[in-house]
Design an enzyme around this catalytic site. Structure first.
Site, PDB file in Angstrom:
ATOM      1  N   SER A 124       0.833  -1.195   0.000  1.00 63.57           N
ATOM      2  CA  SER A 124       0.000   0.000   0.000  1.00 63.57           C
ATOM      3  C   SER A 124       0.871   1.250   0.000  1.00 63.57           C
ATOM      4  O   SER A 124       1.991   1.249   0.542  1.00 63.57           O
ATOM      5  CB  SER A 124      -0.862  -0.011   1.267  1.00 63.57           C
ATOM      6  OG  SER A 124      -1.389   1.266   1.529  1.00 63.57           O
ATOM      7  N   TYR A 149      -2.156  -0.999  10.917  1.00 61.12           N
ATOM      8  CA  TYR A 149      -2.410  -1.609   9.600  1.00 61.12           C
ATOM      9  C   TYR A 149      -1.259  -1.304   8.647  1.00 61.12           C
ATOM     10  O   TYR A 149      -0.681  -2.204   8.030  1.00 61.12           O
ATOM     11  CB  TYR A 149      -3.735  -1.073   9.011  1.00 61.12           C
ATOM     12  CG  TYR A 149      -3.775  -1.133   7.505  1.00 61.12           C
ATOM     13  CD1 TYR A 149      -4.014  -2.338   6.852  1.00 61.12           C
ATOM     14  CD2 TYR A 149      -3.524   0.001   6.729  1.00 61.12           C
ATOM     15  CE1 TYR A 149      -4.007  -2.399   5.468  1.00 61.12           C
ATOM     16  CE2 TYR A 149      -3.508  -0.058   5.360  1.00 61.12           C
ATOM     17  CZ  TYR A 149      -3.753  -1.261   4.726  1.00 61.12           C
ATOM     18  OH  TYR A 149      -3.731  -1.318   3.353  1.00 61.12           O
ATOM     19  N   LYS A 153       2.106  -3.608   6.716  1.00 64.94           N
ATOM     20  CA  LYS A 153       2.580  -3.583   5.313  1.00 64.94           C
ATOM     21  C   LYS A 153       4.085  -3.308   5.287  1.00 64.94           C
ATOM     22  O   LYS A 153       4.824  -3.948   4.537  1.00 64.94           O
ATOM     23  CB  LYS A 153       1.833  -2.524   4.501  1.00 64.94           C
ATOM     24  CG  LYS A 153       0.333  -2.743   4.389  1.00 64.94           C
ATOM     25  CD  LYS A 153       0.001  -3.972   3.567  1.00 64.94           C
ATOM     26  CE  LYS A 153      -1.493  -4.211   3.452  1.00 64.94           C
ATOM     27  NZ  LYS A 153      -1.839  -5.523   2.883  1.00 64.94           N
TER      28      LYS A 153
HETATM   29  N1  UFG Z   1     -12.886  11.247   3.190  1.00 66.30           N
HETATM   30  C1  UFG Z   1     -13.927  12.118   3.448  1.00 66.30           C
HETATM   31  N2  UFG Z   1     -15.078  11.583   3.937  1.00 66.30           N
HETATM   32  C2  UFG Z   1     -15.254  10.239   4.164  1.00 66.30           C
HETATM   33  C3  UFG Z   1     -14.176   9.369   3.901  1.00 66.30           C
HETATM   34  C4  UFG Z   1     -12.992   9.919   3.417  1.00 66.30           C
HETATM   35  O1  UFG Z   1     -13.809  13.331   3.251  1.00 66.30           O
HETATM   36  O2  UFG Z   1     -16.334   9.831   4.619  1.00 66.30           O
HETATM   37  C5  UFG Z   1     -11.640  11.811   2.605  1.00 66.30           C
HETATM   38  C6  UFG Z   1     -10.401  11.539   3.441  1.00 66.30           C
HETATM   39  O3  UFG Z   1     -10.224  12.565   4.386  1.00 66.30           O
HETATM   40  C7  UFG Z   1      -9.318  11.504   2.358  1.00 66.30           C
HETATM   41  C8  UFG Z   1     -10.046  10.921   1.133  1.00 66.30           C
HETATM   42  O4  UFG Z   1     -11.439  11.133   1.380  1.00 66.30           O
HETATM   43  O5  UFG Z   1      -8.913  12.812   2.037  1.00 66.30           O
HETATM   44  C9  UFG Z   1      -9.818   9.427   0.936  1.00 66.30           C
HETATM   45  O6  UFG Z   1     -10.103   8.736   2.144  1.00 66.30           O
HETATM   46  P1  UFG Z   1     -10.278   7.138   2.186  1.00 66.30           P
HETATM   47  O7  UFG Z   1     -10.666   6.762   3.571  1.00 66.30           O
HETATM   48  O8  UFG Z   1     -11.180   6.676   1.089  1.00 66.30           O
HETATM   49  O9  UFG Z   1      -8.819   6.591   1.811  1.00 66.30           O
HETATM   50  P2  UFG Z   1      -7.411   6.881   2.515  1.00 66.30           P
HETATM   51  O10 UFG Z   1      -6.589   7.591   1.486  1.00 66.30           O
HETATM   52  O11 UFG Z   1      -7.545   7.500   3.840  1.00 66.30           O
HETATM   53  O12 UFG Z   1      -6.892   5.391   2.770  1.00 66.30           O
HETATM   54  C10 UFG Z   1      -6.514   4.573   1.708  1.00 66.30           C
HETATM   55  C11 UFG Z   1      -6.752   3.098   2.023  1.00 66.30           C
HETATM   56  C12 UFG Z   1      -5.797   2.624   3.068  1.00 66.30           C
HETATM   57  C13 UFG Z   1      -4.381   3.043   2.782  1.00 66.30           C
HETATM   58  C14 UFG Z   1      -4.316   4.516   2.530  1.00 66.30           C
HETATM   59  C15 UFG Z   1      -2.928   5.002   2.212  1.00 66.30           C
HETATM   60  O13 UFG Z   1      -8.068   2.887   2.480  1.00 66.30           O
HETATM   61  O14 UFG Z   1      -5.841   1.209   3.096  1.00 66.30           O
HETATM   62  O15 UFG Z   1      -5.177   4.822   1.439  1.00 66.30           O
HETATM   63  O16 UFG Z   1      -2.469   4.413   1.066  1.00 66.30           O
HETATM   64  F1  UFG Z   1      -3.596   2.747   3.842  1.00 66.30           F
END
Ligand code: UFG
Length: 338
Positions: A124, A149, A153
């Site tokens: 990841s 998590y 990785k």
């Molecule tokens: N976000 C919102 N509202 C939500 C959910 C997310 O505004 O309800 C925003 C977050 O703040 C972020 C973006 O949308 O800016 C993406 O968030 P996600 O939760 O969809 O994904 P992340 O980038 O936080 O996490 C992902 C994977 C993880 C991994 C991470 C880093 O889910 O497994 O990328 O690579 F670890």
């Protein structure tokens, strides 16, 4: 060539099994149904018209896993199985280290015993931690991750690097995924987490289909195009194709290789909501909320290495992914109502 796919009924695993079957690989799936449904097996068969063996078992169950290694002549393993919820890992670190590390170690011990030397690991972008710059390159430092998590990785990458150093027959691809989204165009495979989704796209899908009221946008004061978080969203079918290309690469016996799998393009939360509105044809309500702890402003990949060495290019845009994700959610809701 026979490929063992752990977690093959999950979101990325199921799309990869489709891509493997379509490329004429023999596939054996191992899945413990922790975060997947058995019906996915039939849906993969429906899409591909091909048969494959599925064993319902935990990868940590060494006795059962050894039976598979004895019965099947496995040439390569793609290892998806693992816990993956960032927030949950903070409250359950022991469970995450236990499950993710021990399942991988079980596999690696059996690979050694049965002389299986090709391994593709589901890593990841989280291994880059809080990046000092974007885009991220494979040569960027792997740092302490921001969650247990993520740390699993980092640790598993380290274990694989150490093995590759001493075992010159061992070929391993570390695939660092950015943000996988979308679904299979058939509407049969996709992401439908239990409960309230943590990730942005499954959350938007539930708002778009009226199951949740509005999207919570976590922060609009980041140093980005519109203040909201920027990520590199990759269609899961493109990501699946990346695994087939990585397997082909392993046939050339390269030792350890590392690839970012993303699109190279960042999209903000508000841009994503706008893309989804286009895909589903109606407005998606949202509210601005405080930043989510642990989030970073921007994360997107440099993908030149995967392009140059694997021939990896994405076929789908974020709008394609929103359209396919929405289609899947609508179909899944219909199926759930029956
Ligand atoms: N976000 C919102 N509202 C939500 C959910 C997310 O505004 O309800 C925003 C977050 O703040 C972020 C973006 O949308 O800016 C993406 O968030 P996600 O939760 O969809 O994904 P992340 O980038 O936080 O996490 C992902 C994977 C993880 C991994 C991470 C880093 O889910 O497994 O990328 O690579 F670890």
């Amino acid at each position: 060539m026979k490929v063992l796919v752990t977690g093959g009924l999950g979101f990325i695993g199921s799309h990869t099994v489709v891509a493997l079957l379509e490329s004429n690989y023999d596939v054996v799936v191992v899945d413990n149904l922790y975060n997947s449904k058995i019906v996915v097996k039939d849906r993969i068969k429906e899409i591909t018209n091909k048969e494959f063996k599925t064993v319902i078992c935990d990868v940590q169950d060494e006795t059962k896993m050894e039976e598979i290694f004895k019965e099947e002549k496995i040439d390569a393993i793609i290892h998806f199985a693992g816990y993956k919820a960032v927030g949950e890992s903070v409250s359950k670190p022991l469970e995450y280290y236990d499950n993710n590390l021990n399942s991988t170690i079980t596999l690696l011990k059996l690979m050694k015993k049965y002389n299986v030397n090709n391994f593709v690991f589901s890593s990841s972008a989280t291994v880059y931690g809080e990046p000092t710059r974007v885009p991220m390159f494979e040569s960027d430092p792997v740092v302490e991750a921001t969650s247990p998590y993520g740390e699993t990785k980092v640790m598993i990458e380290r274990i694989l690097k150490d093995i590759a150093k001493v075992n010159k027959d061992f070929n391993v691809a570390l695939l660092r995924y950015f943000n996988p989204i979308g679904a299979h165009k058939s509407g049969l495979l996709g992401e439908d987490p239990n409960g309230i989704p943590n990730n942005l796209l499954p959350y938007i899908a539930k708002v778009a289909t009226g199951q949740l009221k509005e999207v919570n946008v976590f922060g609009n004061d980041y140093d980005t195009v519109d203040g909201t978080g920027v990520r590199d969203y990759i269609h899961v079918v493109d990501l699946a194709k990346g695994h087939v290309l990585a397997l082909k690469k392993l046939e050339s016996k390269p030792g350890l290789v590392i690839y970012n799998l993303g699109t190279g393009k960042g999209t903000s939360v508000l841009e994503m909501i706008a893309a989804y509105e286009k895909a589903c044809g109606h407005k998606i309500p949202y509210v601005i909320k405080p930043r989510r702890p642990g989030d970073i402003a921007s994360s997107y990949a440099n993908c030149d290495k995967a392009k140059n060495e694997l021939g990896f290019v994405c076929d789908y845009s974020v709008i394609d992914a929103c359209r396919d994700g929405y289609h899947f959610q609508v179909e899944e809701n219909k199926r759930n109502q029956k």
